[in-house]
Design a protein around this motif. Structure first.
Motif, PDB file in Angstrom:
ATOM      1  N   MET A  64      46.489  44.069  34.156  1.00  0.00           N
ATOM      2  CA  MET A  64      47.380  45.205  34.074  1.00  0.00           C
ATOM      3  C   MET A  64      46.908  46.278  33.272  1.00  0.00           C
ATOM      4  O   MET A  64      46.938  47.477  33.653  1.00  0.00           O
ATOM      5  CB  MET A  64      48.651  44.838  33.378  1.00  0.00           C
ATOM      6  N   ALA A  65      45.887  46.018  32.328  1.00  0.00           N
ATOM      7  CA  ALA A  65      45.236  47.045  31.345  1.00  0.00           C
ATOM      8  C   ALA A  65      44.479  47.833  32.332  1.00  0.00           C
ATOM      9  O   ALA A  65      44.649  49.332  32.190  1.00  0.00           O
ATOM     10  CB  ALA A  65      44.291  46.436  30.554  1.00  0.00           C
ATOM     11  N   PRO A  66      43.738  47.602  33.310  1.00  0.00           N
ATOM     12  CA  PRO A  66      42.953  48.456  34.215  1.00  0.00           C
ATOM     13  C   PRO A  66      43.904  49.652  34.769  1.00  0.00           C
ATOM     14  O   PRO A  66      43.668  50.946  35.037  1.00  0.00           O
ATOM     15  CB  PRO A  66      42.266  47.664  35.108  1.00  0.00           C
ATOM     16  N   LEU A  67      45.214  48.967  35.348  1.00  0.00           N
ATOM     17  CA  LEU A  67      46.076  49.959  36.065  1.00  0.00           C
ATOM     18  C   LEU A  67      46.745  50.969  35.352  1.00  0.00           C
ATOM     19  O   LEU A  67      47.341  51.922  35.667  1.00  0.00           O
ATOM     20  CB  LEU A  67      47.038  48.917  36.792  1.00  0.00           C
ATOM     21  N   SER A  68      46.774  50.549  33.861  1.00  0.00           N
ATOM     22  CA  SER A  68      47.257  51.655  33.000  1.00  0.00           C
ATOM     23  C   SER A  68      46.519  52.729  32.657  1.00  0.00           C
ATOM     24  O   SER A  68      46.909  53.807  32.237  1.00  0.00           O
ATOM     25  CB  SER A  68      47.822  50.915  31.534  1.00  0.00           C
ATOM     26  N   ARG A  69      45.143  52.487  32.864  1.00  0.00           N
ATOM     27  CA  ARG A  69      44.340  53.717  32.803  1.00  0.00           C
ATOM     28  C   ARG A  69      43.809  54.657  33.908  1.00  0.00           C
ATOM     29  O   ARG A  69      43.277  55.730  33.869  1.00  0.00           O
ATOM     30  CB  ARG A  69      42.790  53.140  32.215  1.00  0.00           C
ATOM     31  N   GLN A  70      43.889  54.005  35.130  1.00  0.00           N
ATOM     32  CA  GLN A  70      43.369  54.495  36.333  1.00  0.00           C
ATOM     33  C   GLN A  70      43.894  53.832  37.662  1.00  0.00           C
ATOM     34  O   GLN A  70      44.381  52.855  37.646  1.00  0.00           O
ATOM     35  CB  GLN A  70      42.049  54.566  36.457  1.00  0.00           C
ATOM     36  N   GLU A  71      43.956  54.669  38.522  1.00  0.00           N
ATOM     37  CA  GLU A  71      44.471  54.062  40.236  1.00  0.00           C
ATOM     38  C   GLU A  71      43.323  53.174  40.537  1.00  0.00           C
ATOM     39  O   GLU A  71      42.236  53.401  40.497  1.00  0.00           O
ATOM     40  CB  GLU A  71      44.564  55.232  41.019  1.00  0.00           C
ATOM     41  N   LEU A  72      43.708  52.092  41.034  1.00  0.00           N
ATOM     42  CA  LEU A  72      42.623  51.074  41.887  1.00  0.00           C
ATOM     43  C   LEU A  72      43.204  50.391  42.933  1.00  0.00           C
ATOM     44  O   LEU A  72      44.424  50.175  42.998  1.00  0.00           O
ATOM     45  CB  LEU A  72      42.342  49.944  40.524  1.00  0.00           C
ATOM     46  N   ALA A  73      42.351  50.216  43.696  1.00  0.00           N
ATOM     47  CA  ALA A  73      42.772  49.333  44.821  1.00  0.00           C
ATOM     48  C   ALA A  73      42.658  47.933  44.689  1.00  0.00           C
ATOM     49  O   ALA A  73      42.006  47.477  43.688  1.00  0.00           O
ATOM     50  CB  ALA A  73      41.890  49.660  46.048  1.00  0.00           C
ATOM     51  N   ALA A  74      43.059  47.085  45.501  1.00  0.00           N
ATOM     52  CA  ALA A  74      43.118  45.820  45.367  1.00  0.00           C
ATOM     53  C   ALA A  74      41.670  45.205  45.027  1.00  0.00           C
ATOM     54  O   ALA A  74      41.302  44.301  44.407  1.00  0.00           O
ATOM     55  CB  ALA A  74      43.978  44.878  46.408  1.00  0.00           C
ATOM     56  N   SER A  75      40.975  45.675  46.098  1.00  0.00           N
ATOM     57  CA  SER A  75      39.631  45.084  46.060  1.00  0.00           C
ATOM     58  C   SER A  75      38.629  45.546  44.794  1.00  0.00           C
ATOM     59  O   SER A  75      38.224  44.645  44.337  1.00  0.00           O
ATOM     60  CB  SER A  75      38.848  45.750  47.425  1.00  0.00           C
ATOM     61  N   THR A  76      38.864  46.518  44.123  1.00  0.00           N
ATOM     62  CA  THR A  76      38.556  46.922  43.004  1.00  0.00           C
ATOM     63  C   THR A  76      38.845  46.006  41.884  1.00  0.00           C
ATOM     64  O   THR A  76      38.174  45.480  41.050  1.00  0.00           O
ATOM     65  CB  THR A  76      38.809  48.411  42.747  1.00  0.00           C
ATOM     66  N   LEU A  77      40.064  45.622  41.979  1.00  0.00           N
ATOM     67  CA  LEU A  77      40.513  44.782  40.857  1.00  0.00           C
ATOM     68  C   LEU A  77      40.087  43.128  41.142  1.00  0.00           C
ATOM     69  O   LEU A  77      40.009  42.276  40.373  1.00  0.00           O
ATOM     70  CB  LEU A  77      42.239  44.448  40.988  1.00  0.00           C
ATOM     71  N   ALA A  78      40.062  42.702  42.412  1.00  0.00           N
ATOM     72  CA  ALA A  78      39.633  41.383  42.951  1.00  0.00           C
ATOM     73  C   ALA A  78      38.347  41.237  42.319  1.00  0.00           C
ATOM     74  O   ALA A  78      38.022  39.876  41.949  1.00  0.00           O
ATOM     75  CB  ALA A  78      39.798  41.318  44.488  1.00  0.00           C
ATOM     76  N   ASP A  79      37.146  42.048  42.821  1.00  0.00           N
ATOM     77  CA  ASP A  79      35.911  41.657  42.577  1.00  0.00           C
ATOM     78  C   ASP A  79      35.711  41.048  40.970  1.00  0.00           C
ATOM     79  O   ASP A  79      34.977  40.014  40.862  1.00  0.00           O
ATOM     80  CB  ASP A  79      35.005  42.910  42.761  1.00  0.00           C
ATOM     81  N   PRO A  80      35.930  41.789  40.087  1.00  0.00           N
ATOM     82  CA  PRO A  80      35.563  41.516  38.534  1.00  0.00           C
ATOM     83  C   PRO A  80      36.396  40.165  38.248  1.00  0.00           C
ATOM     84  O   PRO A  80      35.814  39.615  37.276  1.00  0.00           O
ATOM     85  CB  PRO A  80      35.888  42.555  37.557  1.00  0.00           C
ATOM     86  N   LEU A  81      37.368  39.769  38.802  1.00  0.00           N
ATOM     87  CA  LEU A  81      38.271  38.765  38.632  1.00  0.00           C
ATOM     88  C   LEU A  81      37.707  37.633  39.396  1.00  0.00           C
ATOM     89  O   LEU A  81      38.114  36.404  38.956  1.00  0.00           O
ATOM     90  CB  LEU A  81      39.603  38.910  38.640  1.00  0.00           C
ATOM     91  N   GLY A  82      37.118  37.824  40.426  1.00  0.00           N
ATOM     92  CA  GLY A  82      36.509  36.651  41.005  1.00  0.00           C
ATOM     93  C   GLY A  82      37.341  35.936  41.894  1.00  0.00           C
ATOM     94  O   GLY A  82      37.354  35.061  42.282  1.00  0.00           O
ATOM     95  N   VAL A  83      38.434  36.717  42.358  1.00  0.00           N
ATOM     96  CA  VAL A  83      39.427  36.126  43.367  1.00  0.00           C
ATOM     97  C   VAL A  83      39.679  37.025  44.468  1.00  0.00           C
ATOM     98  O   VAL A  83      39.129  38.027  44.712  1.00  0.00           O
ATOM     99  CB  VAL A  83      40.982  36.294  42.537  1.00  0.00           C
ATOM    100  N   ARG A  84      40.365  36.581  45.432  1.00  0.00           N
ATOM    101  CA  ARG A  84      40.116  37.144  46.812  1.00  0.00           C
ATOM    102  C   ARG A  84      41.132  38.502  46.788  1.00  0.00           C
ATOM    103  O   ARG A  84      42.008  38.402  46.048  1.00  0.00           O
ATOM    104  CB  ARG A  84      40.719  36.058  48.094  1.00  0.00           C
ATOM    105  N   VAL A  85      40.976  39.375  47.505  1.00  0.00           N
ATOM    106  CA  VAL A  85      41.522  40.576  47.676  1.00  0.00           C
ATOM    107  C   VAL A  85      42.986  40.357  48.083  1.00  0.00           C
ATOM    108  O   VAL A  85      43.864  40.787  47.599  1.00  0.00           O
ATOM    109  CB  VAL A  85      40.948  41.437  48.654  1.00  0.00           C
ATOM    110  N   ALA A  86      43.352  39.224  49.009  1.00  0.00           N
ATOM    111  CA  ALA A  86      44.495  39.157  49.741  1.00  0.00           C
ATOM    112  C   ALA A  86      45.371  38.360  48.408  1.00  0.00           C
ATOM    113  O   ALA A  86      46.753  38.946  48.380  1.00  0.00           O
ATOM    114  CB  ALA A  86      44.448  37.965  50.454  1.00  0.00           C
ATOM    115  N   ALA A  87      44.987  37.817  47.386  1.00  0.00           N
ATOM    116  CA  ALA A  87      45.742  37.182  46.298  1.00  0.00           C
ATOM    117  C   ALA A  87      46.130  38.496  45.204  1.00  0.00           C
ATOM    118  O   ALA A  87      47.116  38.355  44.993  1.00  0.00           O
ATOM    119  CB  ALA A  87      44.937  36.348  45.604  1.00  0.00           C
ATOM    120  N   VAL A  88      45.116  39.165  45.149  1.00  0.00           N
ATOM    121  CA  VAL A  88      45.427  40.420  44.291  1.00  0.00           C
ATOM    122  C   VAL A  88      46.474  41.338  44.757  1.00  0.00           C
ATOM    123  O   VAL A  88      47.676  41.794  44.395  1.00  0.00           O
ATOM    124  CB  VAL A  88      44.419  41.231  44.015  1.00  0.00           C
ATOM    125  N   SER A  89      46.401  41.509  46.415  1.00  0.00           N
ATOM    126  CA  SER A  89      47.286  42.357  47.005  1.00  0.00           C
ATOM    127  C   SER A  89      48.855  41.740  46.858  1.00  0.00           C
ATOM    128  O   SER A  89      49.786  42.627  46.704  1.00  0.00           O
ATOM    129  CB  SER A  89      46.954  42.480  48.655  1.00  0.00           C
TER     130      SER A  89
END
Length: 85
Positions: free
Chosen positions: A1-26
């Motif tokens: 949640m912290a990254p989303l409090s600082r800027q707009e992000l797409a699911a793919s941008t969040l998924a990569d550093p977490l090492g999870v699938r984009v579908a799961a983040v979506s």
């Protein structure tokens, strides 16, 4: 949640550093959107998310409530305070 409090992000941008699938983040973002925590903004085929002001207030209130409950549990586990006598 912290990254989303600082800027707009797409699911793919969040998924990569977490090492999870984009579908799961979506799917998680869709749940947060349903709760009103992250309002979406569509740009072409991408959806960008950012934590909205109502989401921040709600998240902080939930954290405070959980912290208070945890502190109460910790105090109860210690037993009554000693009188120092």
């Amino acid at each position: 949640m912290a990254p989303l409090s600082r800027q707009e992000l797409a699911a793919s941008t969040l998924a990569d550093p977490l090492g999870v699938r984009v579908a799961a983040v979506s799917q998680h973002l869709a749940q947060l959107r349903t709760l009103g925590l992250v309002p979406p903004r569509r740009e072409g085929t991408r959806i960008y998310y950012r934590m909205g002001p109502a989401g921040v207030r709600r998240l902080l209130a939930d954290v405070r409530r959980l912290t208070d409950a945890r502190e109460n549990d910790d105090h109860e586990a210690l037993g009554p305070a000693s009188s120092g006598t």
